[in-house]
Enzyme design. Structure first.
Site, short mmCIF file in Angstrom:
data_model
loop_
_atom_site.label_atom_id
_atom_site.label_comp_id
_atom_site.label_asym_id
_atom_site.label_seq_id
_atom_site.Cartn_x
_atom_site.Cartn_y
_atom_site.Cartn_z
N LYS A 186 0.59 -1.36 0.24
CA LYS A 186 0.01 0.06 -0.05
C LYS A 186 0.76 1.30 -0.14
CE LYS A 186 -4.44 -0.65 2.20
NZ LYS A 186 -5.15 -0.34 3.48
C1 E4P Z 1 -8.67 0.27 3.27
O1 E4P Z 1 -7.51 -0.48 2.56
C2 E4P Z 1 -8.31 0.85 4.63
O2 E4P Z 1 -7.58 -0.06 5.63
C3 E4P Z 1 -9.86 1.16 5.37
O3 E4P Z 1 -10.88 0.60 4.48
C4 E4P Z 1 -9.92 2.31 6.02
O4 E4P Z 1 -11.27 2.51 6.71
P1 E4P Z 1 -11.58 3.51 7.61
O5 E4P Z 1 -12.00 4.81 6.97
O6 E4P Z 1 -12.71 2.91 8.52
O7 E4P Z 1 -10.39 3.64 8.64
#
Ligand code: E4P
Length: 219
Positions: free
Chosen positions: A88
């Site tokens: 990521k």
């Molecule tokens: C995606 O890869 C993220 O880990 C996640 O969906 C973030 O979600 P949040 O906005 O609930 O922290």
């Protein structure tokens, strides 16, 4: 539509993967911290449980550092699972530079913290394997998050873009239905919401009635 599980909780990953509905996993520093387990332990286990793309987040800010970090993350995963490692990378100009170089080196990337269709387009052009628009966080600030999924899907279809769209920051089951109707490739869903998606009160009532009625049948 593929369903990824958005957690670093190994017990949840194990249980939900056993349902046969999990195609991959996304983690982030917040989720890893929440799991309360050492990162090394999590890395070793997740890859054994799920045979699909597993996103691990780079936390550097400069492209060169992101690249080093990505390579070090890949090296931490045993060779037989490396095909599933996805790094990521945050949606910044430095992130785009890193994505471009990592693609050349054959390392898959998931561009994260995407909040507009333009950012998704740039991530795809730089060579991202996946792009993660965060719809819940847009909803949180009063912007219709799903709108950008509609825009991204339209643009990606127009230009035959191969980058897969991961609808992220999902807050409730309807988000998943809407994402699926728009043709998004993947939704990454927290365990609590996956459980809600599987249930319906009428299913529970129906089971109870069948069990009770079965008791009345002479066998
Ligand atoms: C995606 O890869 C993220 O880990 C996640 O969906 C973030 O979600 P949040 O906005 O609930 O922290």
């Amino acid at each position: 539509m593929k369903i990824f599980i958005d957690t670093a909780d190994l017990d949840e990953i194990k249980e939900l993967a056993s349902w046969g509905i999990v195609d991959g996993v996304t983690t982030n520093p917040t989720l890893v911290a929440k799991s309360g387990r050492p990162f090394k332990e999590i890395i070793n286990e997740i890859f054994k449980i799920v045979d699909g793309p597993i996103s691990l987040e780079a936390v550097s800010e400069k492209a060169d550092d992101m690249i080093k970090e990505a390579k070090s993350l890949v090296s931490k995963v045993s060779e037989k699972y490396r095909k599933n490692v996805t790094i990521k990378i945050p949606m910044t100009p430095e992130g785009l530079k890193a994505v471009k170089k990592l693609k050349k080196e054959g390392i898959k990337t998931n561009v994260t913290l995407v909040f507009s269709a333009n950012q998704a387009l740039f991530a795809a052009k730089a060579g991202a394997s996946f792009v993660s628009p965060f719809i819940g966080r847009l909803d949180d600030i009063g912007q219709e998050g799903m709108q950008i999924i509609e825009e991204i899907m339209e643009i990606f279809v127009n230009y035959d873009i191969e980058t897969e769209v991961i609808v992220a920051s999902i807050r409730h089951p309807i988000h998943v239905i809407e994402a699926a109707r728009l043709g998004a490739d993947i939704a990454t869903v927290p365990p609590t919401i996956i459980r809600k998606m599987a249930r319906h009160s009428l299913t529970d009532v129906g089971i109870e009635k069948f069990l009770n009625d079965w008791k009345k049948v002479k066998k």
